[in-house]
Design a protein around this motif. Structure first.
Motif, PDB file in Angstrom:
ATOM      1  N   UNK A 145       0.998  -1.050  -0.360  1.00 26.00           N
ATOM      2  CA  UNK A 145       0.139   0.045  -0.150  1.00 26.00           C
ATOM      3  C   UNK A 145       0.648   1.411  -0.603  1.00 26.00           C
ATOM      4  N   UNK A 146       0.404   2.424  -0.220  1.00 33.10           N
ATOM      5  CA  UNK A 146       0.544   3.532  -0.669  1.00 33.10           C
ATOM      6  C   UNK A 146       1.276   3.430   0.834  1.00 33.10           C
ATOM      7  N   UNK A 147       2.364   4.466   1.329  1.00 24.00           N
ATOM      8  CA  UNK A 147       2.368   4.705   2.781  1.00 24.00           C
ATOM      9  C   UNK A 147       1.146   5.879   3.499  1.00 24.00           C
ATOM     10  N   UNK A 148       0.901   5.703   4.401  1.00 24.14           N
ATOM     11  CA  UNK A 148       0.026   6.547   5.267  1.00 24.14           C
ATOM     12  C   UNK A 148       1.121   7.737   6.330  1.00 24.14           C
ATOM     13  N   UNK A 149       2.300   7.271   6.265  1.00 25.34           N
ATOM     14  CA  UNK A 149       3.200   8.235   6.803  1.00 25.34           C
ATOM     15  C   UNK A 149       3.193   9.965   7.225  1.00 25.34           C
ATOM     16  N   UNK A 150       2.297  10.403   8.146  1.00 23.60           N
ATOM     17  CA  UNK A 150       2.892  12.054   7.724  1.00 23.60           C
ATOM     18  C   UNK A 150       4.282  12.783   7.867  1.00 23.60           C
ATOM     19  N   UNK A 151       5.445  11.632   7.947  1.00 23.20           N
ATOM     20  CA  UNK A 151       6.567  12.302   8.345  1.00 23.20           C
ATOM     21  C   UNK A 151       7.201  12.189   6.989  1.00 23.20           C
ATOM     22  N   UNK A 152       8.161  12.760   7.338  1.00 23.12           N
ATOM     23  CA  UNK A 152       9.426  12.812   6.089  1.00 23.12           C
ATOM     24  C   UNK A 152       8.136  13.152   4.182  1.00 23.12           C
ATOM     25  N   UNK A 153       7.221  13.917   4.748  1.00 26.69           N
ATOM     26  CA  UNK A 153       6.312  14.476   3.277  1.00 26.69           C
ATOM     27  C   UNK A 153       6.454  15.526   2.652  1.00 26.69           C
ATOM     28  N   UNK A 154       7.339  16.169   4.176  1.00 29.71           N
ATOM     29  CA  UNK A 154       8.129  17.732   3.662  1.00 29.71           C
ATOM     30  C   UNK A 154       6.727  18.676   3.995  1.00 29.71           C
TER      31      UNK A 154
END
Length: 156
Positions: A145-154
């Motif tokens: 799946x696509x990452x749901x991580x909010x971190x490291x998205x700038x």
């Protein structure tokens, strides 16, 4: 709040790109949860976001455009088309808008009131909820799946 809209838009675009790797039959297959299929769910996400923002602006929505969108390309085009208008509204958000009241009419014709802030947070949470459903479906397809991580998205 603006950061969470930008997060949703990034993740949505990544899911739209992810979907390009699937055959149309998989995009259209009826599934458990969401609103039935991957395509219907993506269309629903874009439609709901735009409809609520139109409500907050006192503008008529354009639901008829979403009713006829039945391909990944059409859904992606609608998402891209309405993003500048939505982004402008989100960027112009002021704290004093938080408690403004939206008079909404339900499908049964009854009236209900919501604060603008409540609607904005609903729009954000609604998309995140459906992206979780997309993650479940991706695993059922043996795809990452696509990452749901909010971190490291700038997005800070």
């Amino acid at each position: 709040m603006e950061m969470l809209f930008r997060y949703n838009w990034q993740v949505r675009q990544e899911w739209l790109d992810w979907c390009k790797e699937l055959p149309t039959v998989e995009l259209e297959r009826e599934r458990t949860g969401g609103v039935g299929s991957i395509l219907k769910t993506l269309n629903h996400i874009v439609d709901v976001e735009y409809s609520w923002i139109c409500d907050l602006q006192g503008k008529p929505d354009q639901s008829e455009l979403f009713q006829s969108a039945d391909s990944l390309e059409q859904i992606a085009a609608l998402s891209e088309h309405f993003r500048p208008e939505i982004s402008e509204y989100v960027s112009a958000w002021k704290p004093e808008m938080e408690q403004q009241i939206l008079q909404a009419v339900r499908e049964d014709g009854s009236s209900e009131q919501y604060t603008y802030g409540e609607v904005m947070r609903h729009v954000i949470a609604h998309e995140i909820h459906h992206m979780g459903q997309m993650s479940v479906w991706s695993r059922e397809l043996d795809k990452k799946p696509v990452s749901a991580n909010l971190i490291r998205r700038g997005l800070a």
